[in-house]
Design a protein around this motif. Sequence first.
Motif, PDB file in Angstrom:
ATOM      1  N   LEU A 163       0.809  -1.222   0.000  1.00  0.00           N
ATOM      2  CA  LEU A 163       0.000   0.000   0.000  1.00  0.00           C
ATOM      3  C   LEU A 163       0.839   1.267   0.000  1.00  0.00           C
ATOM      4  O   LEU A 163       0.413   2.302  -0.503  1.00  0.00           O
ATOM      5  N   ASP A 164       2.029   1.200   0.608  1.00  0.00           N
ATOM      6  CA  ASP A 164       2.783   2.451   0.750  1.00  0.00           C
ATOM      7  C   ASP A 164       4.277   2.158   0.840  1.00  0.00           C
ATOM      8  O   ASP A 164       4.702   1.081   1.276  1.00  0.00           O
ATOM      9  N   LEU A 165       5.048   3.159   0.413  1.00  0.00           N
ATOM     10  CA  LEU A 165       6.505   3.139   0.552  1.00  0.00           C
ATOM     11  C   LEU A 165       6.864   4.072   1.705  1.00  0.00           C
ATOM     12  O   LEU A 165       6.274   5.141   1.841  1.00  0.00           O
ATOM     13  N   LEU A 166       7.811   3.640   2.524  1.00  0.00           N
ATOM     14  CA  LEU A 166       8.245   4.499   3.630  1.00  0.00           C
ATOM     15  C   LEU A 166       9.575   5.151   3.281  1.00  0.00           C
ATOM     16  O   LEU A 166      10.532   4.468   2.912  1.00  0.00           O
ATOM     17  N   ARG A 223       3.441   8.095  -5.634  1.00  0.00           N
ATOM     18  CA  ARG A 223       2.778   8.854  -4.579  1.00  0.00           C
ATOM     19  C   ARG A 223       3.787   9.378  -3.550  1.00  0.00           C
ATOM     20  O   ARG A 223       3.484  10.265  -2.771  1.00  0.00           O
ATOM     21  N   ASN A 224       4.969   8.784  -3.557  1.00  0.00           N
ATOM     22  CA  ASN A 224       5.994   9.180  -2.591  1.00  0.00           C
ATOM     23  C   ASN A 224       7.119   9.985  -3.240  1.00  0.00           C
ATOM     24  O   ASN A 224       8.244  10.001  -2.750  1.00  0.00           O
ATOM     25  N   GLY A 225       6.803  10.656  -4.335  1.00  0.00           N
ATOM     26  CA  GLY A 225       7.755  11.600  -4.901  1.00  0.00           C
ATOM     27  C   GLY A 225       8.733  11.029  -5.902  1.00  0.00           C
ATOM     28  O   GLY A 225       9.572  11.742  -6.447  1.00  0.00           O
ATOM     29  N   VAL A 226       8.638   9.713  -6.170  1.00  0.00           N
ATOM     30  CA  VAL A 226       9.525   9.097  -7.159  1.00  0.00           C
ATOM     31  C   VAL A 226       8.913   9.318  -8.543  1.00  0.00           C
ATOM     32  O   VAL A 226       7.696   9.179  -8.704  1.00  0.00           O
ATOM     33  N   PRO A 227       9.714   9.667  -9.545  1.00  0.00           N
ATOM     34  CA  PRO A 227       9.136   9.847 -10.879  1.00  0.00           C
ATOM     35  C   PRO A 227       8.857   8.513 -11.572  1.00  0.00           C
ATOM     36  O   PRO A 227       9.334   7.458 -11.143  1.00  0.00           O
TER      37      PRO A 227
END
Lengths: 574, 232
Positions: A163-166, A223-227
Amino acid sequence: MVQRYDAVIVGAGGAGLMAALQLAGHANVAVLSKLYPTRSHTGTAQGGIGAALGNEGEDHWEWHMFDTIKGGDYLVDQDAAEILCREAVETVYDLEHWGLPFSRTPEGKIAQRPFGGHTKEYGKSPVRRACYAADRTGHMILQTCYQQCIKNQVHFYDEYHVLDLLVSDGRCAGVVAICLATGEIHTFHAKAVIFAAGGCGRMFRVTSNAHSLTGDGMAVVLRNGVPIEDMEFFQFHPTGIYKMGILLSEAARGEGAILRNKDGERFMERYAPSLLDLAPRDLTSRAMYREIREGRGIGGKNYLHLDMTHLGAEVLDKKLPDITEFVRTYLGIDPRTEPVPIQPTAHYAMGGIPTDLDGRVIMDERNTPMPGLYAAGEVACVSVHGANRLGTNSLVDILVFGRRSGRHAARFVQESDWAPLPPNPDEWASGQINRLRNSIGQERAVDIRDVLQDEMMEKASVFRDAASLTAMSEKLKELRQRFANVKVEDKGTRYNTELLEAVELENLLDLAEVLVEGALVRQESRGAHFREDFPTRDDANWLKHTLAYRGEKGVTFRYKPVTITKFQPQERKY
Amino acid sequence: MQVTLKIQRYNPEKDKAPWWGEYKIEAEPTDRLLDALNYVKWHLDGTLTYRRSCAHGICGSDAMQINGANRLACKVLLRNLGQVITVEPLRGYKVIKDLLVDMDAFLARYRSMKPFLITHSPQPEKERLQSPEDRERFDDTTKCILCGCCTSGCPSFWANGEYVGPAAIVNAHRFLFDSRDEGTVERIELLNTVDGVWRCRTIFNCVEACPREINVTRAIGEVKKAILMQKV
């Protein structure tokens, strides 16, 4: 719930398993997969894995490299293509040593067959380069890699959905995933995370991709700023079963099958006089769309024929048994006596999470890595496929770069400590799940997804122009608003697959936006990206990679130069 | 065409016992049963739960009982199933939710069979040679997708859940008859047990159930023969 590992791999297809095998025994590693590993989409690859073994005629990795670069319409990073094609050879021998049951030549060597865009002597004529195990090469690669993981006691978390990358202090600190069996949210604190979560073909109506291919890995890092790199290049495979999209391998044409229009004409003679039906996929799919547009589809409809009637029972039963069976099962016809209705099917994202040659995820055009974050396989963009991937090269990519990312990560975790977990690491993921589960909206996910898939097919597939892409961009804004009102009837925790489908739809919407905006900005035609309003390649302005960032203000772009070493861009003819 | 799906529903989080859900839908005769299940889930009842992924019979996710026979939902078309279609979870595994069953024990038995190539001799620089005839000997059993249809359809497995089951033996066969494999002795040791190959009573349900058309019973017979002869 927090678990701690040296390395966590997200995805258990060929790339994830190959990476895991490099870490097993050297580091504490876990593999998360939304499916049981052997259900991964690698298993559906059919025709072969390209490697210049030269078992059935002279071949050299340099020829393979040239074909890969030309096939990718010169958007391929040539240092990466060199690694791909050199290491393909040892990788195939490794697979054989691990027990992969390749089909064999009469002398007992690994059998090889022709495939689209693979040639000898830099484009002269087709070469036998695709190493195959009947037409279930991907199945055997997936099984073999998983079997090696069993042997090496790799630890799996089956049916965990990421669901998410930290991220903390610009370093990767782990991932958050939901355990489907219980609905519990788990935080995986890790020094290194390797995303190997596959593609996103489910944004299109007609696709060869599994239901599960919803771009989860790409969307989570985005969603975590990675292109995301080069997302506007999406491959349509020429031969999907009409309406269903089920893949009929290029191996069929490698064994001699012919594409025909309503007049029975072998129309590829007009589009690719030297390679004919074995032209690369972008070119072949475009030719098919043109035939259909100009009224030469079968019965005036939007499909054509794949003619295998002259191949003979021996070839179909021994070399193409699975696709023969697909045709019988799903169309009720016998490919030995009848031509097969086919249409181009959304197949493969050339773009993905940008990485360097060791699978390290990079954040900008200066190749700045995010320490601890890796990606490999279809989820990633190295870029070895450029603007159009050659058949068989996806299997090479997952194994070669899965291995390189695993090896690099194995060194990285020895030298590094854990980045600190952010406070409340599962806050975003829990929030997403709770928001969807408690939604009181009235929109059915299926209605939003249906519009997405139909409109993407119509406006952003094989042919595009400013008008169609602008309309699609507007449509996506509308769909996003509707998604805010999506309802989930299942309020339970155990295997809440309805909730999961809503998560997947949100991922698809994000990635469709990146694709469409990138396609709108790129005012040229290259490989699989064909703009009718800009029908030629424009190296002066566009020989560069797109890096798309998604933030509050929508999608923004930066551009990265293409690495050119051995082969200067030329006009692409077949 | 209109079809009625009678689906066995059971969510232990809220149901005391399994119940039958009936859903009338409009569908094309050429639709897969999976398409019909998706229609129900997406339009009529979002809580209906099953596994699925590739939707064309390769990933092995969506095995279930369809009109009483073990099949993949993505590999049967509605036109072959009649107007009223009964759908139940695979037999012999614990139901977790609706059509989704606990496959852990099944998959653990597969993994217990050492399903990987065992070699002791040094690897050549290139490929090991294998004749097309030697390759053909185990071709059939390389097709297994671990869907569970065969084991779930096996009366010997129903009678005794400790039986490793046909799927695990199929995968053992795949290596036992591979001319490159050097693990014959340890493989035979694993198979030559009370709960190994000898629980097979040659009932052929597995052959009927296999969506990959593997001749499972013949493979098991070849394993039995190899044990008796002490060679492959």
